[in-house]
Every structure is written in structure tokens, then in C-alpha cells.
Design a protein around this motif. Structure first.
Motif, PDB file in Angstrom:
ATOM      1  N   UNK A   1       0.845  -1.197   0.000  1.00  0.00           N
ATOM      2  CA  UNK A   1       0.000   0.000   0.000  1.00  0.00           C
ATOM      3  C   UNK A   1       0.878   1.243   0.000  1.00  0.00           C
ATOM      4  N   UNK A 388      -0.280   8.696   0.475  1.00  0.00           N
ATOM      5  CA  UNK A 388       0.749   8.898   1.496  1.00  0.00           C
ATOM      6  C   UNK A 388       0.098   9.377   2.788  1.00  0.00           C
ATOM      7  N   UNK A 389      -1.195   9.689   2.714  1.00  0.00           N
ATOM      8  CA  UNK A 389      -1.960  10.186   3.862  1.00  0.00           C
ATOM      9  C   UNK A 389      -1.312  11.402   4.478  1.00  0.00           C
ATOM     10  N   UNK A 390      -0.847  12.308   3.639  1.00  0.00           N
ATOM     11  CA  UNK A 390      -0.242  13.511   4.184  1.00  0.00           C
ATOM     12  C   UNK A 390      -0.625  14.719   3.342  1.00  0.00           C
ATOM     13  N   UNK A 460     -12.467   5.336   3.267  1.00  0.00           N
ATOM     14  CA  UNK A 460     -12.180   4.215   4.171  1.00  0.00           C
ATOM     15  C   UNK A 460     -13.281   3.161   4.095  1.00  0.00           C
ATOM     16  N   UNK A 463     -12.659   1.105   1.196  1.00  0.00           N
ATOM     17  CA  UNK A 463     -11.545   0.188   1.444  1.00  0.00           C
ATOM     18  C   UNK A 463     -11.998  -0.985   2.302  1.00  0.00           C
ATOM     19  N   UNK A 464     -12.826  -0.675   3.313  1.00  0.00           N
ATOM     20  CA  UNK A 464     -13.302  -1.731   4.200  1.00  0.00           C
ATOM     21  C   UNK A 464     -14.187  -2.724   3.450  1.00  0.00           C
ATOM     22  N   UNK A 466     -13.440  -3.759   0.607  1.00  0.00           N
ATOM     23  CA  UNK A 466     -12.546  -4.538  -0.234  1.00  0.00           C
ATOM     24  C   UNK A 466     -12.137  -3.845  -1.519  1.00  0.00           C
ATOM     25  N   UNK A 467     -12.444  -2.537  -1.674  1.00  0.00           N
ATOM     26  CA  UNK A 467     -12.074  -1.848  -2.910  1.00  0.00           C
ATOM     27  C   UNK A 467     -10.596  -1.485  -2.890  1.00  0.00           C
ATOM     28  N   UNK A 472     -11.062   2.657  -5.518  1.00  0.00           N
ATOM     29  CA  UNK A 472     -11.527   3.758  -4.667  1.00  0.00           C
ATOM     30  C   UNK A 472     -11.463   5.064  -5.438  1.00  0.00           C
TER      31      UNK A 472
ATOM     32  N   UNK B  46      -9.555   2.849  13.450  1.00  0.00           N
ATOM     33  CA  UNK B  46      -8.724   3.115  12.265  1.00  0.00           C
ATOM     34  C   UNK B  46      -7.533   2.168  12.225  1.00  0.00           C
ATOM     35  N   UNK B  50      -6.966  -0.466   9.421  1.00  0.00           N
ATOM     36  CA  UNK B  50      -5.893  -0.096   8.503  1.00  0.00           C
ATOM     37  C   UNK B  50      -6.050   1.280   7.896  1.00  0.00           C
ATOM     38  N   UNK B  51      -6.789   2.180   8.565  1.00  0.00           N
ATOM     39  CA  UNK B  51      -7.062   3.500   7.989  1.00  0.00           C
ATOM     40  C   UNK B  51      -6.344   4.632   8.716  1.00  0.00           C
ATOM     41  N   UNK B  52      -5.294   4.316   9.470  1.00  0.00           N
ATOM     42  CA  UNK B  52      -4.628   5.362  10.256  1.00  0.00           C
ATOM     43  C   UNK B  52      -4.140   6.516   9.395  1.00  0.00           C
ATOM     44  N   UNK B  54      -1.765   9.861   8.434  1.00  0.00           N
ATOM     45  CA  UNK B  54      -0.330  10.092   8.528  1.00  0.00           C
ATOM     46  C   UNK B  54       0.003  10.710   9.884  1.00  0.00           C
ATOM     47  N   UNK B  73      -2.899  -4.017   3.736  1.00  0.00           N
ATOM     48  CA  UNK B  73      -3.717  -2.927   3.204  1.00  0.00           C
ATOM     49  C   UNK B  73      -5.168  -3.098   3.653  1.00  0.00           C
ATOM     50  N   UNK B  74      -5.880  -2.001   3.897  1.00  0.00           N
ATOM     51  CA  UNK B  74      -7.233  -2.092   4.454  1.00  0.00           C
ATOM     52  C   UNK B  74      -8.167  -2.933   3.595  1.00  0.00           C
ATOM     53  N   UNK B  75      -8.018  -2.806   2.258  1.00  0.00           N
ATOM     54  CA  UNK B  75      -8.981  -3.522   1.416  1.00  0.00           C
ATOM     55  C   UNK B  75      -8.763  -5.028   1.460  1.00  0.00           C
ATOM     56  N   UNK B  79     -12.211  -6.465   6.985  1.00  0.00           N
ATOM     57  CA  UNK B  79     -12.807  -5.927   8.205  1.00  0.00           C
ATOM     58  C   UNK B  79     -13.782  -4.819   7.818  1.00  0.00           C
ATOM     59  N   UNK B  80     -15.056  -5.027   8.094  1.00  0.00           N
ATOM     60  CA  UNK B  80     -16.086  -4.062   7.712  1.00  0.00           C
ATOM     61  C   UNK B  80     -16.172  -2.909   8.692  1.00  0.00           C
ATOM     62  N   UNK B  81     -16.728  -1.789   8.226  1.00  0.00           N
ATOM     63  CA  UNK B  81     -16.795  -0.561   9.018  1.00  0.00           C
ATOM     64  C   UNK B  81     -18.207  -0.005   9.005  1.00  0.00           C
TER      65      UNK B  81
END
Lengths: 566, 211
Positions: A1, A388-390, A460, A463-464, A466-467, A472, B46, B50-52, B54, B73-75, B79-81
Motif C-alpha cells: 500500500x 501517502x496520507x499527508x 475508508x 476500502x473496508x 474490499x475496494x 476507490x 482506524x 488499517x485507515x490510520x 499520517x 492494506x485495508x482492502x 474488516x467491515x466498518x
């Protein structure tokens, strides 16, 4: 990732570096060398200050410099004051983002088309004189230089009509981030007048948010060529126009002083920005002293009313200018002092048809290509930041603004040298590339805020489920952000269509567009034909904005949460 | 078969958010994590999902059905949300939102549509497939979001105060709706909340998250 994000960000960085930064840096370098005497093509290989002496000896150069400073700084300061005053007076009514919509035509219309329209309105035989002719008993156009006047007043009016709407939009957007209503209530409860709260409380918070766009306006006003060609004084013209003429002089030794002039132009912009920064620091100092005195001064209300009145008058003139383009393009007989044409006809369109069809095709191709490239790069950049989540580093933000802060004439000649060396000089590709340098920043600036405003939990959630990152992007982010993306594309089209100097320099005159034709024709050609080209030039961005509104509205017609977001 | 946290802690820019947390959630049960607001309950979820953002780092391990998913990786964690806002995708119809969660292994348009229709019916939303999610009521949205999550066949479920925005009557209804679906799906679920009634209604254990 994380590695995926790194790969994407590396690719974006490479593309921005090689595609954006390197051309500008090399262009500057290749202008700097002849400015200091090095031009191997002419057998000059030694560094010297000779080009500067030649530049200083050119006729009219001092007047050109003074004209540039006067029109550039004067129009920017006036635009800023009027936009701030109008925003203070109108905020209650047009605040909250939606109010900016009526500014769209003024933002969309290319500078050159607005200049041509203003010339139609302000000229001695223009619409304004025709409207005044009957009450004043004129039978012939008055003998005053109301356009191309030696003081550059027509040019300043033109610049202000284009820049005030831009500044208003920027100010309104910035005000949306500030607690204006609460601070206004608090200030007035403490006994300060509306205008004073605006100056003492709101503007100091506002300024850091609008500083860069103001600098962009200043840089443009100090260095624009197309508006100055149509509306500005001609002998001598403002510095940027003079430099362009020297660059295109048949005598190629003129390249040396021309390059020195280009570097001088860059210095003028730099000095202008430094002056604004110094004024800002001084104002902050003085302002604090002024604030501490605690004066309540209730007397700024007339100033706000005046600003609002002047802005509305300027915008009305601008609207008249846009209208005059269309009217002239379908006029047949229209002698002074008739307010409207005596006979109408589609003949201007038919006569110029072969010409405008080809040129329209060129313009469309350039716009689609440069906007496509810019949009792809902007999305890749923003997606890289997401992965990069930044957020964005300060230097990256500055990088985006760089092409808008530098005067075009300062590096376009050198860029052309670089492109010739790469073997793409004078081609459509070179023009697309050069236009993208200016389209990309606007696309990026427009898209960044809405992109970041997207709720990350929505992504998110995908992603949860499964995408993958790609899904996404394709299935969630891009569709949800369709409206801002379409808006950014429309602004990109407006920027691309408006480009005059990059098209002229990089295309070596072989890639005519609506803008280059309109500007060329505006000096002396039949007003009806000029009207045809300028109308088309204005129509393209309008159409783009229209589509940017219609496409999301149609696709999302049944999606209440996506309507009205921009 | 369970969701297990082993000395999980999260380090942000200001240091660790809470004391290392260890717990185990058995399949078909809901464990509730409680704590004052701001302690990092959402950030805990999170980290598990896996969604933490930065600047935040997770220490310790998240083990799902014996598989360490901490670095995945989250996907791919399965794990459902569920959030307090249902977060249905605003550009898709209700039915397409559910179909988004349905794994691609369910093949054929008819088969996929049938699964979606079945899920809509389970949620009391039969016939709502073509509707704009914005036109649904709060309770309907929450149920649709839960069905979307369950259609993805997750191995575990994370619930981030999913009932807090509903009014009292709907809240009870949705608690039992959620609990029964977790039991039917036989997956472990972790709920974070500051409402003790949520914990009581879910019937599983309660863990206090402390700084």
C-alpha cells in the motif's frame, strides 16, 4: 500500500520536475545568457553587460518602464482596494460561496476578448460615445484618445475589470473559512463601525489567505501583453510589449537587448512583489499601533459605498464590452452615432468562415490537450497525497504558483530556444506544453480544496468493503468529485484559450488560435471580423463553464447530496 | 476464530493515545469499547481497519482468525466498518451502494441483483434499490449501510458509534438489528461508544479505554 503511493508520488514528482520546473528554469537560463552577452548563434561567447547598455539606449525604454510600474501597480492596488471594499459592502448578500456565480462570465472571458470588447465600448466611436452622442449633440466621434491613451488609463480599466472579479472570488472563498459574522457582531458590539471592523479585524485575518493570488494579479498586471496591445499606449508601449517587439524584430542582434529587457521585466515583477511584501509588513506595524489606540471611527461607510458603486460601474462596463463583441459580429451597417446597427447580417461570420474554422480547431485541440494533461497530473498529485496520507509541503505549494508569479516574457524566449534544441520548436506539441505550464497551476489550485474536503471516511468505507486503491479512485472519489473536476477543467479551458504569448512564441506563428488572431486583427482590421473572432474566443470558455455545470447536473440529477457542491 | 488485539497501542504526534489494549472478540458476539470522548476510540478502529492517518503509528498486533493483519492494506483485511453517518456513496443509488460491497466472486448480473434485492428485503428496504441515498431516513440509511458492509462478507465488523445520531426509538431497533445480523453472520464485532445503553444492548463484554 505505502509502496504504491510512493511509486505514484515519484512519478508525479518526476513529471512536475521535468515537465514544469525544468522548462521554466532552462527558459530563464537561456534568456539570462543573451541578456549578459552570450549568444553563440551570433558568435558571442563572452559574458558582458553590453546588452544592458543597448537596452538603456533604446528609444522609449524609460517611459515603457514607468508605464509598466504605473499601470501594473496602480491597477493592482485599485483592484485590491475596490474588491475589499465591495466584499465588505456586499458580503451579507453574496457571501457563502454561491454568491460568486454571477462573477463567472468575467472570470471565464479571456483577457484579449475583454480588451477587444472594451475597445469597442471605450473608443471615440465606441458604444459609450454613441450613447452620449444624442444628449451631447455629437455628429462625429469626439477627438480624444480614449483607448491607447498615453497614460495607460484604458489599459488600467481593462485590467481592473478582469482582476476585480478574480479577487472578489478569492476573497469570498477565503471569507468562507473565517468566522466573519461572529467577529463582525463582536466588533460592532464593542462599538466599532462596520467598515472599521472590516479593516481592523477581518482584513488582517483575510490577507494571509489571499496574499498569493494578489501577487499573481500583480505579476500579471506588470507583465501582460495581450491586453496592453489592444488597450495600452503604443509609442512607447508598456515594457512587456516593447520586449516582445524587440524579440520579434527582424534584426536578430536585437535579441541581446530584448533578453536584457525580459530579465528586467522579471526584476520588475520581483521588485513589485517585494514592494507589496514590504507594504504588508509596514501596514502590520502601523496597524497594530492604530489598533491599540482603540479609535471607533464610524466614518468608513462612504468608502464602502463608493467601492461598491465603482465595482458595479466597472462590471457594467465589462458586461457591455462582452455584449458589444456579439453585436459587432452580426452588424452590417453601423455608422456613428447610431446606438444600434442599422442593418444586421450573418455575413461577417460567413466572410471569415474559412479562417475561423481552422483557428477554432487549433484552439479546441490546444485546450483539450493542455487541460487533459493538467487534469491527469493534478489528479495523480492529489491521489499521491491521499495514498501517502499527508498534506502538501510548503515548497510544493510554492512550486504550483511559480509559473503564475513569473512574467511569461521572462522565460518564454529561452523556453523556445530549449524547445528548438529538443526538436519540438514551433510545433503544436510545444504550444500544448507551454500552455500546460499555466493551465496546470489553475487546475491544481481549483481542485485541491474540494478534493481535500472529501470525507476520508467515505474512502475508508470503500476500502473496508474490499475496494483497491484504484477502484476507490475510479468508483468513489472521481464520481463524487465530478463537479469540482468539471469546474477545474472549465477553468483550465478558459486559461488555455486566453494564452497569447506562449502560443505566439512557441508556435512561431504557425499555430494561430482565436486569441492570437483576435489580438492581431484588433489593430486596424474590420471591427465586424474582429467581433467574430473575439466572440468565438469568449464563447469557448463560456461553453466549457456551461458543460461543467450541465454534465454533473444531468448525471447526478437524482443525487441530492451531490447537488450544489462545487 | 476471532478478532484478537495483542497489546495494541497507537502513537500519535503527542505520544501514545491510550494504554496498550489486549482483548479478544469471539465470533457472533459484540464487544464494546468505552471511553471518554477524545481518548482515541475512533483512532483505535482506524488502526484495526488499517485507515490510520499520517502521523499515527500502531504498535502491537491485530490478529483475525489466526491471521496477523497488522501490516496489510485495508482492502485486504476483510474488516467491515460502520460509522454514525451511514456514509453511503452519494453518487450511487441505494442498490448500487449495496452492489459495491458484493464481492466480484458473485457472478452474473441476475445473481448479483438477486443478492442485493434479498439484502434490501432483509433490511426492510424492498423496492428502495433505485432510490437516491439522500432520500432515505436516518434509520433506513443505517440499515442500508450495514447491509452493504455485510454483503462484502467481512471476517469482522467495526462499529463507530453507529447509533448515536438516531433518535431513541430507532436506536433500539437498530441495536437489535445489528446484533442479530452479527450473530447470523457469525463474525466478531467491536463497537466503540460513550453510551452505556449501547453496551448493555449488545450483550458482549465491555472494555474501558483509558489514557
Amino acid at each position: 500500500m505505502r509502496s504504491d503511493g510512493r511509486l505514484l508520488r515519484g512519478a508525479v514528482l518526476a513529471a512536475v520536475g521535468a515537465g514544469l520546473l525544468a522548462p521554466i528554469a532552462l527558459g530563464l537560463w537561456e534568456t539570462l545568457r543573451p541578456a549578459f552577452g552570450v549568444l553563440p548563434a551570433l558568435g558571442r561567447t563572452a559574458w558582458s553587460l553590453e546588452p544592458w547598455a543597448e537596452l538603456a539606449a533604446l528609444p522609449g525604454v524609460r517611459t515603457s518602464l514607468m508605464l509598466t510600474l504605473w499601470t501594473g501597480i496602480g491597477s493592482t492596488v485599485l483592484s485590491l482596494l475596490l474588491a475589499l471594499g465591495a466584499a465588505a459592502a456586499l458580503y451579507d448578500r453574496i457571501g457563502g460561496g454561491r454568491g460568486g456565480r454571477w462573477l463567472t462570465p468575467f472570470l471565464a472571458i479571456p483577457h484579449a476578448a475583454m480588451a477587444v470588447g472594451l475597445a469597442f465600448v471605450l473608443a471615440p466611436s465606441g458604444w459609450l460615445a454613441r450613447l452620449l452622442a444624442e444628449p451631447l449633440g455629437w455628429t462625429r466621434p469626439p477627438d480624444i484618445a480614449s483607448v491607447n491613451d498615453p497614460w495607460g488609463l484604458a489599459l488600467m480599466i481593462g485590467l481592473m475589470i478582469k482582476e476585480i472579479p478574480f479577487l472578489l472570488l478569492v476573497i469570498l472563498a477565503a471569507l468562507g473559512q473565517l468566522p466573519v459574522r461572529r467577529h463582525m457582531a463582536m466588533g460592532r458590539a464593542l462599538g466599532y463601525g462596520r467598515g472599521i471592523v472590516w479593516i481592523k479585524v477581518i482584513v488582517p485575518q483575510l490577507w494571509p489567505l489571499i496574499r498569493l493570488p494578489v501577487w499573481v494579479v500583480l505579476s500579471y498586471a506588470l507583465s501582460n501583453v495581450d491586453m496592453a496591445l489592444v488597450l495600452g499606449p503604443s509609442t512607447p508601449p508598456v515594457l512587456a510589449v516593447a520586449v516582445m517587439r524587440w524579440f520579434t524584430d527582424p534584426d536578430i542582434t536585437m535579441l541581446l537587448p530584448a533578453s536584457a529587457g525580459a530579465i528586467l521585466q522579471a526584476g520588475v515583477v520581483l521588485a513589485g512583489v517585494a514592494l507589496f511584501r514590504a507594504a504588508e509588513l509596514a501596514a502590520a506595524r502601523l496597524g497594530r499601533w492604530w489598533l491599540r489606540r482603540g479609535g471607533r471611527g464610524l466614518s468608513f461607510e462612504p468608502g464602502l459605498v463608493l467601492a461598491r458603486g465603482l465595482v458595479l460601474a466597472l462590471l457594467a462596463t465589462g458586461a457591455l464590452a462582452m455584449l458589444s463583441l456579439a453585436v459587432w459580429s452580426v452588424a452590417w451597417r453601423w455608422s456613428f452615432p447610431h446606438v444600434l446597427p442599422e442593418s444586421w447580417s450573418a455575413k461577417p461570420w460567413q466572410m471569415a468562415e474559412r479562417g475561423w474554422r481552422e483557428v477554432l480547431g487549433n484552439t479546441l485541440l490546444l485546450a483539450l490537450a493542455s487541460v487533459g494533461v493538467s487534469l491527469a497530473l493534478a489528479v495523480a498529485w492529489l491521489e499521491g497525497e491521499d495514498r501517502a496520507r499527508r498534506g502538501r509541503a510548503g515548497w510544493a505549494e510554492a512550486l504550483i504558483y511559480l509559473p503564475l508569479l513569473l512574467p511569461q516574457i521572462g522565460f518564454l524566449y529561452g523556453l523556445n530556444v530549449v524547445f528548438l534544441r529538443l526538436g519540438v520548436g514551433g510545433t503544436t506539441l510545444a504550444v500544448i506544453w507551454a500552455q500546460a505550464l499555466f493551465v496546470f497551476p489553475y487546475v491544481m489550485i481549483t481542485l485541491s480544496d474540494p478534493w481535500r474536503a472529501l470525507d476520508p471516511r467515505l474512502v475508508n468505507a470503500a476500502a473496508a468493503l474490499g475496494a483497491s486503491p484504484l477502484r476507490r479512485l475510479w468508483a468513489v472519489k472521481l464520481p463524487v468529485l465530478l463537479h469540482p473536476i468539471a469546474t477545474a477543467a472549465a477553468i483550465g479551458v478558459a486559461v488555455s484559450v486566453a494564452q497569447y504569448l506562449p502560443t505566439l512564441f512557441m508556435g512561431a506563428g504557425r499555430v494561430p488560435t482565436l486569441t492570437t488572431e483576435a489580438v492581431t486583427l484588433s489593430s486596424g482590421a474590420d471591427r465586424r471580423i474582429v467581433g467574430v473572432y473575439a466572440t468565438l474566443q469568449a464563447a469557448l470558455p463560456f461553453a466549457a463553464y456551461g458543460l461543467a455545470f450541465l454534465i454533473p447536473a444531468l448525471l447526478h440529477r437524482n443525487r441530492a447530496d451531490l447537488r450544489g457542491t462545487a | 476464530m476471532s478478532l484478537r488485539l495483542e497489546a495494541l497501542e497507537i502513537v500519535g504526534p503527542g505520544g501514545a493515545l491510550f494504554r496498550p489494549l489486549s482483548l479478544e472478540v469471539a465470533r457472533g458476539t459484540v464487544v464494546t469499547v468505552m471511553g471518554p470522548s477524545g481518548v482515541g476510540k475512533s483512532t483505535l478502529l482506524d488502526a484495526i481497519g488499517g485507515h490510520l492517518a499520517h502521523g499515527f503509528r500502531a504498535r502491537g498486533r491485530v490478529v483475525l482468525n489466526g491471521r496477523d493483519v497488522t501490516g496489510i492494506a485495508p482492502e485486504r483485511r476483510r474488516i467491515g466498518l460502520m460509522f454514525q453517518d451511514a456514509l453511503l456513496f452519494p453518487h450511487l443509488s441505494v442498490g448500487d451502494n449495496l452492489a459495491f460491497g458484493l464481492p466480484p466472486s458473485v457472478r452474473g448480473r441476475a445473481a448479483r441483483a438477486a443478492r442485493v434485492d434479498q439484502a434490501l428485503e432483509d433490511a426492510g428496504l424492498a423496492g428502495f434499490g433505485d432510490r437516491d441515498p439522500a432520500s432515505l431516513s436516518g434509520g433506513q440509511r443505517a440499515r442500508a449501510a450495514l447491509m452493504r458492509t455485510l454483503l462484502a462478507a467481512p471476517d469482522a465488523l467495526l462499529l463507530d458509534e453507529p447509533f448515536s445520531k438516531l433518535d431513541a426509538g430507532l436506536r433500539d431497533e437498530l441495536r437489535s438489528f445489528t446484533r442479530s445480523h452479527v450473530e447470523t453472520a457469525r463474525i466478531p464485532a467491536l463497537l466503540v461508544t460513550h453510551d452505556p445503553e449501547d453496551a448493555a444492548a449488545m450483550g458482549g463484554g465491555v472494555v474501558q479505554l483509558g489514557a
